[in-house]
Design an enzyme around this catalytic site. Structure first.
Site, PDB file in Angstrom:
ATOM      1  N   HIS A  73     124.934  88.994  39.599  1.00 12.50           N
ATOM      2  CA  HIS A  73     123.935  89.989  39.206  1.00 12.50           C
ATOM      3  C   HIS A  73     122.670  89.246  38.782  1.00 12.50           C
ATOM      4  O   HIS A  73     122.695  88.482  37.829  1.00 12.50           O
ATOM      5  CB  HIS A  73     124.481  90.841  38.062  1.00 12.50           C
ATOM      6  CG  HIS A  73     123.686  92.078  37.793  1.00 12.50           C
ATOM      7  ND1 HIS A  73     123.403  93.006  38.782  1.00 12.50           N
ATOM      8  CD2 HIS A  73     123.102  92.556  36.671  1.00 12.50           C
ATOM      9  CE1 HIS A  73     122.686  93.989  38.262  1.00 12.50           C
ATOM     10  NE2 HIS A  73     122.490  93.738  36.976  1.00 12.50           N
TER      11      HIS A  73
ATOM     12  N   LYS B  91     118.256 101.430  40.691  1.00  5.08           N
ATOM     13  CA  LYS B  91     117.224 100.709  39.954  1.00  5.08           C
ATOM     14  C   LYS B  91     117.186  99.304  40.529  1.00  5.08           C
ATOM     15  O   LYS B  91     118.219  98.652  40.673  1.00  5.08           O
ATOM     16  CB  LYS B  91     117.606 100.724  38.477  1.00  5.08           C
ATOM     17  CG  LYS B  91     117.073  99.617  37.618  1.00  5.08           C
ATOM     18  CD  LYS B  91     117.300  99.966  36.162  1.00  5.08           C
ATOM     19  CE  LYS B  91     117.584  98.736  35.328  1.00  5.08           C
ATOM     20  NZ  LYS B  91     117.750  99.043  33.904  1.00  5.08           N
TER      21      LYS B  91
ATOM     22  N   LYS C  89     116.010  95.465  40.349  1.00  7.08           N
ATOM     23  CA  LYS C  89     115.522  94.404  39.474  1.00  7.08           C
ATOM     24  C   LYS C  89     114.375  93.691  40.198  1.00  7.08           C
ATOM     25  O   LYS C  89     114.456  93.425  41.398  1.00  7.08           O
ATOM     26  CB  LYS C  89     116.659  93.426  39.173  1.00  7.08           C
ATOM     27  CG  LYS C  89     117.681  94.013  38.209  1.00  7.08           C
ATOM     28  CD  LYS C  89     117.115  94.048  36.809  1.00  7.08           C
ATOM     29  CE  LYS C  89     118.116  94.548  35.777  1.00  7.08           C
ATOM     30  NZ  LYS C  89     117.498  94.647  34.448  1.00  7.08           N
TER      31      LYS C  89
ATOM     32  N   ASP D 298     112.914  97.610  37.476  1.00  8.16           N
ATOM     33  CA  ASP D 298     112.948  97.004  36.138  1.00  8.16           C
ATOM     34  C   ASP D 298     112.359  95.606  36.241  1.00  8.16           C
ATOM     35  O   ASP D 298     112.915  94.744  36.914  1.00  8.16           O
ATOM     36  CB  ASP D 298     114.393  96.934  35.624  1.00  8.16           C
ATOM     37  CG  ASP D 298     114.468  96.452  34.167  1.00  8.16           C
ATOM     38  OD1 ASP D 298     113.408  96.138  33.589  1.00  8.16           O
ATOM     39  OD2 ASP D 298     115.591  96.395  33.626  1.00  8.16           O
TER      40      ASP D 298
ATOM     41  N   GLU E 122     110.461 100.272  34.576  1.00 10.10           N
ATOM     42  CA  GLU E 122     111.023  99.880  33.293  1.00 10.10           C
ATOM     43  C   GLU E 122     110.417  98.544  32.859  1.00 10.10           C
ATOM     44  O   GLU E 122     110.400  97.585  33.623  1.00 10.10           O
ATOM     45  CB  GLU E 122     112.549  99.755  33.446  1.00 10.10           C
ATOM     46  CG  GLU E 122     113.240  99.283  32.193  1.00 10.10           C
ATOM     47  CD  GLU E 122     114.769  99.353  32.324  1.00 10.10           C
ATOM     48  OE1 GLU E 122     115.271  99.995  33.257  1.00 10.10           O
ATOM     49  OE2 GLU E 122     115.447  98.758  31.481  1.00 10.10           O
TER      50      GLU E 122
ATOM     51  N   ASP F 159     112.230  99.132  27.398  1.00 10.89           N
ATOM     52  CA  ASP F 159     113.566  98.592  27.113  1.00 10.89           C
ATOM     53  C   ASP F 159     113.414  97.451  26.104  1.00 10.89           C
ATOM     54  O   ASP F 159     113.693  97.626  24.918  1.00 10.89           O
ATOM     55  CB  ASP F 159     114.245  98.133  28.411  1.00 10.89           C
ATOM     56  CG  ASP F 159     115.682  97.704  28.183  1.00 10.89           C
ATOM     57  OD1 ASP F 159     116.188  97.871  27.055  1.00 10.89           O
ATOM     58  OD2 ASP F 159     116.323  97.186  29.120  1.00 10.89           O
TER      59      ASP F 159
ATOM     60  N   LYS G 191     120.239 101.449  24.098  1.00 14.31           N
ATOM     61  CA  LYS G 191     121.402 100.588  24.307  1.00 14.31           C
ATOM     62  C   LYS G 191     122.016 100.349  22.940  1.00 14.31           C
ATOM     63  O   LYS G 191     121.315  99.920  22.012  1.00 14.31           O
ATOM     64  CB  LYS G 191     121.007  99.235  24.899  1.00 14.31           C
ATOM     65  CG  LYS G 191     120.521  99.301  26.334  1.00 14.31           C
ATOM     66  CD  LYS G 191     120.077  97.935  26.837  1.00 14.31           C
ATOM     67  CE  LYS G 191     119.594  98.042  28.279  1.00 14.31           C
ATOM     68  NZ  LYS G 191     118.948  96.804  28.744  1.00 14.31           N
TER      69      LYS G 191
ATOM     70  N   GLU H 149     122.698 104.280  33.113  1.00 14.09           N
ATOM     71  CA  GLU H 149     123.084 103.193  34.026  1.00 14.09           C
ATOM     72  C   GLU H 149     124.408 102.602  33.537  1.00 14.09           C
ATOM     73  O   GLU H 149     124.575 101.394  33.507  1.00 14.09           O
ATOM     74  CB  GLU H 149     121.984 102.131  34.073  1.00 14.09           C
ATOM     75  CG  GLU H 149     121.628 101.601  32.684  1.00 14.09           C
ATOM     76  CD  GLU H 149     120.561 100.518  32.685  1.00 14.09           C
ATOM     77  OE1 GLU H 149     119.845 100.360  33.683  1.00 14.09           O
ATOM     78  OE2 GLU H 149     120.465  99.819  31.659  1.00 14.09           O
TER      79      GLU H 149
HETATM   80 MN    MN Z   1     116.057  96.729  31.292  1.00 16.06          MN
END
Ligand code: MN
Length: 374
Positions: A22, A167, A169, A198, A224, A250, A274, A328
């Site tokens: 990831h 989403k 990255k 993001d 984001e 975020d 979060k 998410e």
């Molecule tokens: Mn984020």
């Protein structure tokens, strides 16, 4: 029951493999470190918590190894002897003791809430006032790989009916190249699913002003954290500039006071919640209250938790009416295995909120032994 004291709090460090690497703008995860927290009460009830960060200390300075030391030497001695039936009071004591270590506090607080729910034989969501929603839409995060790879993954997930939004990255490539990559993904998917990006704070304000409109033209509906965490004024200017792209905070949002500052500055449209970064369910709930008062929507974020942390997040987000921008909570889908005897379940792009006592998750001790770091 009037009080239920904690008699022990211990941790175990696990490494869980991922289904694929990831990639973030600054780090790539191959396994996820999980600090499993086990709390025992005087009448033998066990509560479980999970301390996780997204693949290392880059996000906020904490790590699973650091959390283990902090909990052993500082948080556990505070929690032992305390009453699990007063999780809000305990959360505030933890805040005073270790203000700068929200991820560690969140893991410990999670175990307290779990024990409180189990002791009263109710899901934690009921202790939080009950669910507004028992199925949460789950977007899937696509990595920073080339467009062909990302498109193939997205098409497969759409065809299998597993996710309905994505989403992407961004932030590892130079902006022009990265934007071309995302535009190619947008063109290939051709409105088949809503797309967000993001940046993890990778762009400066000029770069964002220059390139976010191009992303808007490519159908991106949400950006984001395009700017570094501290640049609230810049986020506010971007928000004013952009019509069809919503801006979400975020890294700019850790505490309820941050939420208030973002709202007052009109810096964003959406707040990413979060449990980990805000130090637990208690503080995250206070952030959602600020959002609701300010008319901002919330999004249910992840730090890539197992089924345990995911169930905890889901019970909280399902109980917060401000969480209207989706979630998410895909952690268990990115992990190749789980520590839950029965992992959380997904149906047609939605996560079903667990309903058993506490967070409704039974820990599989064999899995814990299998993934324990040696
Ligand atoms: Mn984020």
């Amino acid at each position: 029951m009037t009080a239920l004291r904690v008699t022990a709090l211990e941790t175990r460090l696990l490494d869980i493999p991922l289904v694929r690497p990831h990639r973030f703008s600054v780090a790539t995860m191959h396994t996820q470190g999980v600090l499993l927290i086990r709390l025992v009460t005087e009448d033998g009830i066990v509560g479980w918590g999970e301390g996780v960060v997204p693949g290392g200390p880059w996000w906020g300075g904490e790590s699973v190894e650091g959390m283990a030391a902090l909990i052993e030497h500082h948080l556990a001695p505070l929690v032992v002897g305390q009453d699990v039936l007063r999780p809000e009071a305990l959360a505030r004591r933890l805040e005073k003791l270790a203000a700068g270590a929200p991820f560690a506090r969140a893991g410990v607080e999670m175990a307290v809430w779990d024990a409180a729910g189990r002791a009263q034989d109710v899901p934690v969501s009921q202790l939080l006032g009950g669910l507004h929603c028992d199925r949460l839409p789950v977007t899937w995060a696509l990595g920073t790989e080339p467009a062909e790879i990302v498109v193939e993954e997205a098409r497969r997930l759409l065809a299998e009916g597993r996710h309905r939004s994505f989403k992407l990255k961004m932030g590892t490539l130079p902006a022009a190249e990265d934007v071309a990559r995302v535009c190619a993904v947008g063109a290939a998917l051709d409105d088949a699913a809503p797309l967000a990006v993001d940046l993890n704070g990778a762009w400066d304000e000029y770069t964002a002003r220059r390139w976010l409109p191009a992303l808007a033209d490519a159908g991106i509906h949400l950006a984001e954290q395009p700017l570094p965490a501290a640049n609230l004024a810049g986020l506010a200017r971007l928000c004013r500039q952009l019509n069809s792209v919503a801006v979400m905070a975020d890294e700019s949002l850790w505490t309820p006071a941050d939420a208030l500052r973002l709202a007052t500055a009109h810096a964003v449209d959406i707040l990413a919640l979060k449990i980990g970064k805000s130090g637990g369910l208690s503080a995250t709930r206070r952030i959602a209250a600020v959002a609701e008062a300010a008319g901002l929507n919330c999004y249910g974020g992840t730090t890539i938790e197992t089924s345990l942390g995911t169930a905890a997040s889901a019970q909280l987000f399902g109980a917060l009416p401000a969480v209207r921008a989706g979630t998410e909570l895909f952690g268990p889908l990115l992990l190749a295995d789980d520590i839950a005897a029965e992992p959380v379940t997904y149906e047609a792009g939605k996560l079903l909120v667990t309903s058993g006592p506490g967070f409704g998750i039974t820990i599989d001790e064999e899995k814990v032994a299998k993934y324990a770091r040696r």
